[in-house]
Write a protein that holds these residues in place. Structure first.
Motif, PDB file in Angstrom:
ATOM      1  N   UNK A 197       0.852  -1.191   0.000  1.00  0.00           N
ATOM      2  CA  UNK A 197       0.000   0.000   0.000  1.00  0.00           C
ATOM      3  C   UNK A 197       0.889   1.244   0.000  1.00  0.00           C
ATOM      4  N   UNK A 198       0.547   2.220  -0.840  1.00  0.00           N
ATOM      5  CA  UNK A 198       1.449   3.348  -1.056  1.00  0.00           C
ATOM      6  C   UNK A 198       0.771   4.707  -0.882  1.00  0.00           C
ATOM      7  N   UNK A 199      -0.175   4.786   0.045  1.00  0.00           N
ATOM      8  CA  UNK A 199      -0.798   6.097   0.285  1.00  0.00           C
ATOM      9  C   UNK A 199       0.099   6.973   1.159  1.00  0.00           C
ATOM     10  N   UNK A 200       0.995   6.360   1.953  1.00  0.00           N
ATOM     11  CA  UNK A 200       1.953   7.129   2.742  1.00  0.00           C
ATOM     12  C   UNK A 200       3.187   7.432   1.901  1.00  0.00           C
ATOM     13  N   UNK A 201       4.020   8.323   2.388  1.00  0.00           N
ATOM     14  CA  UNK A 201       5.268   8.621   1.701  1.00  0.00           C
ATOM     15  C   UNK A 201       6.269   7.501   1.936  1.00  0.00           C
ATOM     16  N   UNK A 202       6.815   6.971   0.849  1.00  0.00           N
ATOM     17  CA  UNK A 202       7.889   5.988   0.932  1.00  0.00           C
ATOM     18  C   UNK A 202       8.913   6.314  -0.152  1.00  0.00           C
ATOM     19  N   UNK A 203      10.145   5.883   0.062  1.00  0.00           N
ATOM     20  CA  UNK A 203      11.203   5.981  -0.939  1.00  0.00           C
ATOM     21  C   UNK A 203      12.107   4.777  -0.717  1.00  0.00           C
ATOM     22  N   UNK A 204      11.967   3.778  -1.581  1.00  0.00           N
ATOM     23  CA  UNK A 204      12.595   2.483  -1.330  1.00  0.00           C
ATOM     24  C   UNK A 204      13.311   1.950  -2.565  1.00  0.00           C
ATOM     25  N   UNK A 205      14.302   1.120  -2.314  1.00  0.00           N
ATOM     26  CA  UNK A 205      14.916   0.305  -3.352  1.00  0.00           C
ATOM     27  C   UNK A 205      14.672  -1.161  -2.995  1.00  0.00           C
ATOM     28  N   UNK A 206      13.996  -1.873  -3.892  1.00  0.00           N
ATOM     29  CA  UNK A 206      13.798  -3.316  -3.754  1.00  0.00           C
ATOM     30  C   UNK A 206      14.914  -4.007  -4.537  1.00  0.00           C
ATOM     31  N   UNK A 207      15.712  -4.795  -3.841  1.00  0.00           N
ATOM     32  CA  UNK A 207      16.900  -5.380  -4.473  1.00  0.00           C
ATOM     33  C   UNK A 207      17.515  -6.417  -3.555  1.00  0.00           C
ATOM     34  N   UNK A 208      18.426  -7.190  -4.102  1.00  0.00           N
ATOM     35  CA  UNK A 208      19.283  -8.025  -3.268  1.00  0.00           C
ATOM     36  C   UNK A 208      20.300  -7.130  -2.580  1.00  0.00           C
ATOM     37  N   UNK A 209      20.473  -7.235  -1.259  1.00  0.00           N
ATOM     38  CA  UNK A 209      21.474  -6.405  -0.577  1.00  0.00           C
ATOM     39  C   UNK A 209      22.861  -6.608  -1.194  1.00  0.00           C
ATOM     40  N   UNK A 210      23.665  -5.556  -1.265  1.00  0.00           N
ATOM     41  CA  UNK A 210      24.998  -5.677  -1.879  1.00  0.00           C
ATOM     42  C   UNK A 210      25.840  -6.811  -1.319  1.00  0.00           C
ATOM     43  N   UNK A 211      25.747  -7.065  -0.002  1.00  0.00           N
ATOM     44  CA  UNK A 211      26.526  -8.160   0.579  1.00  0.00           C
ATOM     45  C   UNK A 211      26.100  -9.510   0.020  1.00  0.00           C
TER      46      UNK A 211
END
Length: 355
Positions: free
Chosen positions: A258-272
């Motif tokens: 759900x994206x009614x709130x403010x979000x700023x994300x990267x969906x990814x495999x962590x670098x490690x």
């Protein structure tokens, strides 16, 4: 859909023989060509040239079913995508992108971000040219833009199909040293209302809070995107979980994000995790959900490792009445290394089956 089959610069074979405009490798910059010159060199069925409200040169792409797309030629910004959809019990044409046009600037839409590893833009001040155009006259139209960024040759290919639009970037390193690139193709997708905005397809994927890459077409600056929105109230989440702090990883547990709130994300495999021989990558696609309009669109990535996703929360009111998401494939967390004489390719597709 394999990236190798999608990313060639010209349209795949079709029942109708594709035509191709002959273009010189020394074609003048798009900003130096008039609409009539562009029309004479590259014009064809489904492709027309003009200018926008700021006077910038544009290309308008259209296909047989009436779907259309508008592309600014001086910066490669796609400012409009209107596919044919079944909406409100009838066939219609629906604007997918959220674009804000000012007196001298246009922001939003779909744009390319290409930076070096220090986050310095490689496209700032670059002069794009129309390198080629292609079509099958009915169901696909394509424009290729090109520019030089130091020793790098960049091609940006925008294609309109009956049920989708695609943007592909090809970077060739003509220098003697490897270059490290961070990049993204970011789309501002329009929603009717703030309530009922969501995406499906990210469940089980790790993500972390992360600012978007800075770009001239962004609606929210990185600082605005990362500014925390107060909890509580009708839209604040009512005491729900806060976004994790930057750098802290968590896993998406919900089928519908759900994206009614403010979000700023990267969906990814962590670098490690990527240092391991085998690791799980981010999903190659997800589906947007607009409960108000009932329409959904798939966002598909090719050649990129990450998927960026953000919503403006209450700040959307600065940019009109419609809510929007900023999203798209990216290589933000780990730079892509392009060796001398090598090339790197990436693409985004926005597609639908709302017919």
């Amino acid at each position: 859909m394999a990236a190798a089959s999608f990313l060639p610069l010209h349209l795949p074979a079709s029942p109708r023989q594709a035509t191709r405009a002959a273009a010189s490798s020394t074609a003048p910059a798009a900003t130096a060509q008039t609409s009539s010159q562009l029309e004479e060199t590259f014009g064809r069925k489904g492709l027309k040239f003009g200018t926008d409200s700021t006077g910038a040169p544009t290309a308008e792409l259209s296909v047989r079913n009436g779907s259309s797309l508008q592309l600014r030629l001086n910066d490669g910004l796609v400012t409009s995508y209107r596919p044919k959809v079944y909406w409100k019990d009838e066939l219609s044409y629906r604007e997918v992108l959220h674009t804000v046009a000012g007196a001298d600037a246009v922001r939003g839409g779909v744009g390319l971000v290409l930076n070096d590893a220090s986050s310095t833009s490689l496209l700032a001040g670059s002069e794009w040219s129309v390198a080629d155009a292609d079509s099958d006259s009915y169901d696909a139209v394509q424009v290729e833009l090109a520019c030089s960024a130091g020793k790098l040759e960049v091609s940006y290919v925008v294609t309109l199909y009956a049920l989708s639009m695609a943007t592909a970037v090809i970077v060739k390193n003509g220098g003697s040293k490897p270059v490290e690139l961070t990049s993204a193709v970011l789309s501002h997708i329009k929603f009717d209302t703030r309530r009922g905005t969501a995406v499906e397809g990210l469940r089980g994927c790790p993500y972390c809070t992360h600012p978007p890459p800075a770009s001239g077409f962004a609606l929210l600056t990185p600082a605005e995107a990362m500014k925390r929105e107060e909890s509580g109230g009708w839209f604040g989440g009512g005491g729900g979980e806060e976004e994790p702090r930057q750098g802290a990883w968590t896993v998406e547990e919900n089928q519908y994000t759900i994206l009614k709130k403010k979000v700023s994300r990267v969906y990814a495999a962590p670098p490690e995790e990527r240092k391991k021989r085998i690791y799980s990558t981010a999903p190659s696609k997800f589906i947007t959900i607009d409960q108000s309009s009932g329409l959904g669109f798939r966002v598909v990535k090719m050649g990129f490792e990450d998927m960026y996703l953000s919503s403006p929360g209450g700040m959307y009111e600065k940019f009109g009445n419609d809510y929007f998401l900023c999203t798209g494939p990216a290589s933000m967390l780990v730079p892509v290394v392009v060796g001398p004489g090598e090339e790197w390719r990436g693409a985004q597709v926005i597609e639908h089956d709302n017919l």
